[in-house]
Scaffold this motif. Structure first.
Motif, PDB file in Angstrom:
ATOM      1  N   ALA A  10       4.618  37.726  13.290  1.00  0.00           N
ATOM      2  CA  ALA A  10       3.339  36.678  13.374  1.00  0.00           C
ATOM      3  C   ALA A  10       3.384  36.140  11.686  1.00  0.00           C
ATOM      4  O   ALA A  10       3.247  35.323  11.349  1.00  0.00           O
ATOM      5  CB  ALA A  10       2.051  37.231  13.931  1.00  0.00           C
ATOM      6  N   ASN A  11       3.363  37.453  10.906  1.00  0.00           N
ATOM      7  CA  ASN A  11       3.483  37.326   9.427  1.00  0.00           C
ATOM      8  C   ASN A  11       4.554  36.686   8.940  1.00  0.00           C
ATOM      9  O   ASN A  11       4.756  35.784   7.927  1.00  0.00           O
ATOM     10  CB  ASN A  11       3.171  38.494   8.738  1.00  0.00           C
ATOM     11  CG  ASN A  11       1.714  39.020   8.894  1.00  0.00           C
ATOM     12  OD1 ASN A  11       1.078  38.358   9.430  1.00  0.00           O
ATOM     13  ND2 ASN A  11       1.727  40.453   8.810  1.00  0.00           N
ATOM     14  N   VAL A  12       5.756  36.730   9.603  1.00  0.00           N
ATOM     15  CA  VAL A  12       6.996  36.207   9.149  1.00  0.00           C
ATOM     16  C   VAL A  12       6.885  34.722   9.428  1.00  0.00           C
ATOM     17  O   VAL A  12       7.356  33.737   8.741  1.00  0.00           O
ATOM     18  CB  VAL A  12       8.296  36.721   9.890  1.00  0.00           C
ATOM     19  CG1 VAL A  12       9.570  35.847   9.979  1.00  0.00           C
ATOM     20  CG2 VAL A  12       8.653  38.183   9.503  1.00  0.00           C
ATOM     21  N   GLU A  13       6.390  34.237  10.498  1.00  0.00           N
ATOM     22  CA  GLU A  13       6.010  32.789  10.815  1.00  0.00           C
ATOM     23  C   GLU A  13       5.381  32.282   9.604  1.00  0.00           C
ATOM     24  O   GLU A  13       5.527  31.077   9.420  1.00  0.00           O
ATOM     25  CB  GLU A  13       5.383  32.787  12.405  1.00  0.00           C
ATOM     26  CG  GLU A  13       6.491  32.977  13.338  1.00  0.00           C
ATOM     27  CD  GLU A  13       7.616  32.009  13.612  1.00  0.00           C
ATOM     28  OE1 GLU A  13       7.524  30.912  12.983  1.00  0.00           O
ATOM     29  OE2 GLU A  13       8.912  32.351  14.025  1.00  0.00           O
ATOM     30  N   LYS A  14       4.368  32.874   9.365  1.00  0.00           N
ATOM     31  CA  LYS A  14       3.228  32.654   8.386  1.00  0.00           C
ATOM     32  C   LYS A  14       4.310  32.187   6.985  1.00  0.00           C
ATOM     33  O   LYS A  14       3.937  31.000   6.253  1.00  0.00           O
ATOM     34  CB  LYS A  14       2.176  33.192   8.038  1.00  0.00           C
ATOM     35  CG  LYS A  14       0.998  33.376   9.022  1.00  0.00           C
ATOM     36  CD  LYS A  14      -0.132  34.281   8.601  1.00  0.00           C
ATOM     37  CE  LYS A  14      -1.302  34.259   9.683  1.00  0.00           C
ATOM     38  NZ  LYS A  14      -2.139  35.330   9.248  1.00  0.00           N
ATOM     39  N   LEU A  15       5.140  33.180   6.840  1.00  0.00           N
ATOM     40  CA  LEU A  15       5.862  33.026   5.460  1.00  0.00           C
ATOM     41  C   LEU A  15       6.885  31.943   5.682  1.00  0.00           C
ATOM     42  O   LEU A  15       6.939  31.075   4.596  1.00  0.00           O
ATOM     43  CB  LEU A  15       6.427  34.342   5.175  1.00  0.00           C
ATOM     44  CG  LEU A  15       7.313  34.357   3.751  1.00  0.00           C
ATOM     45  CD1 LEU A  15       6.443  33.919   2.602  1.00  0.00           C
ATOM     46  CD2 LEU A  15       7.631  35.890   3.726  1.00  0.00           C
TER      47      LEU A  15
END
Length: 442
Positions: free
Chosen positions: A281-286
């Motif tokens: 999920a944080n990868v997608e945000k980045l």
């Protein structure tokens, strides 16, 4: 009397401790559980592995950290070989995202099942897609770079050297000892440069050009950014580097500058999501941040120094020059061959080309002398294998173990030894021919 008082105090404390014990126990458990969750959260940051150097890549994450203070980020900097090994050891060193400009690196990751397509679809612009060598839905472009000859103006002026614009310029006799490049075995971008020369010039002429440039090298850098650092520090005058290093240096030092090499490779900066990552999920945000308006502005800033996806100028002005199948299939052969005929032969290569260039400067050269010079030039230019051999499936499979398993088999060691010995013998012969020519003239 004092003993009675002490006994009374002790009795009171025991009663209070019995009353407080359940409360303290609950408090300690609460604190312990909270610490456990906090430490688990702190122990699992968003881990990004990149083959780029810490500077300028560090600036790429600063604003994201400010916008998302609750998402800890750990950035790991490794060369392509150690980076692949790092990702494979994901149980020890978990990685969530990978950033690199090396398509062979992503091909190896994909073949090993270590990367996956992101949950969202991100398409490259058509003008950049033609330069994409990964040909995979598991890689995303966040920007791109070109290849340059970077130079130190002060150094060139001090040594009465012209500004170089092409590979051929770097092979000129006057640049002997004044240039530097990295080895493709340690730098994926340098491998792309070398393969570009071989495919544009052809196998024989390409290696002849690379070995003549090798004769002018002051040294071979272990890292590609080591070339730009050495130029900035005035240790050498020029070298071939990815443009982000040259742009960053020019921003800091006004006496450095660069020229884009004509008809050379365009290098998309790829992102990929690992199959074993824990922070998807944080990868997608980045990723979404990188592709946002603010993210693209940062990518094209002097701090990161890459061309954004809104700037098509360089990519549109350069035609694709790389056959990706040839690039991927013989990558390990090219990298190993470069070291055997250039990196490990540097001192003899320098001497051979210095003598050849000196002989070619002579005012009068007889037909016999010209024949000796031509023979020496051929010996110093040739490599131990043909292009057909480099495209041999059997040889490619043998060398593939170097990148996939990091193994040097007995067969590979024997091949490398033969290449090194043959190259050394050829240089010895070239040096001997040029020394005999000097003796005749004296």
């Amino acid at each position: 009397m004092s003993y009675i008082k002490l006994d009374a105090i002790s009795h009171v404390l025991q009663i209070k401790f019995k009353i407080l014990t359940p409360f303290l126990l609950l408090l300690w458990i609460s604190i312990g559980i909270s610490s456990l969750f906090n430490s688990a959260s702190a122990a699992e940051p968003l881990v990004v592995l990149t083959t780029f150097s810490e500077e300028p890549m560090g600036a790429l994450f600063e604003e994201f950290k400010q916008l998302n203070p609750d998402i800890p980020i750990q950035v790991v900097y490794r060369r392509t070989g150690p980076a692949l090994k790092w990702v494979k050891q994901s149980s020890i060193h978990p990685v969530d995202m990978i950033i690199s400009s090396t398509p062979t690196f992503f091909r190896d990751l994909d073949n090993a099942g270590l990367i996956v397509a992101p949950s969202e679809r991100y398409d490259m612009p058509p003008w950049l897609k033609i330069h994409d060598l990964t040909k995979s839905n598991k890689t995303i472009a966040l920007g791109y770079s070109g290849i340059t000859i970077m130079y130190n103006q002060r150094y060139l002026e001090k040594n009465n050297l012209p500004i170089p614009h092409t590979w051929k310029d770097l092979a000129a006799a006057q640049f002997s000892g004044h240039i530097m490049m990295s080895t493709p075995n340690n730098s994926g971008t340098t491998h792309m440069m070398v393969e570009g020369v071989l495919q544009q010039k052809g196998w024989i002429q390409g290696w002849a050009l690379l070995r003549e440039i090798g004769g002018n090298l002051a040294s071979v850098s272990a890292r590609s950014f080591g070339v730009s650092e050495s130029i900035s520090r005035g240790l050498v005058g020029a070298g071939v580097v990815i443009d982000s290093y040259a742009i960053d240096a020019k921003y800091k030092f006004d006496f450095t500058n660069f020229n884009y090499l004509p008809n050379t490779v365009i290098l998309p900066t790829y992102i990929s999501v690992t199959s074993r990552g824990r922070s998807k999920a944080n990868v997608e945000k980045l990723i979404q941040y990188f592709l946002s308006t603010n993210g693209q502005k940062l990518i094209s800033s002097s701090a990161v120094a890459k061309h954004s996806l809104t700037d098509a100028s360089l990519a549109k002005s350069t035609q694709p020059v790389i056959n990706e199948e040839v690039l991927f299939n013989r990558a390990d052969i090219i990298n190993s061959l470069f070291d055997q005929v250039i990196t490990y032969q540097l001192s003899k290569l320098q001497l051979a080309w210095k003598l050849i260039h000196q002989a070619e400067k002579s005012v009068t050269i007889s037909a016999d002398e010209q024949q000796l010079i031509s023979q020496a030039r051929l010996l110093a230019s040739s490599v131990p294998i043909s292009e057909a051999e480099s495209l041999s499936l059997a040889l490619q499979n043998q060398f593939m173990l170097l990148s996939t398993e990091h193994k040097h088999t007995t067969e590979i060691e024997q091949i490398l030894y033969q290449w090194r010995q043959k190259s050394e013998s050829q240089l010895d012969q070239a040096i001997s021919l040029m020394n005999s020519l000097v003796s005749k003239k004296s």
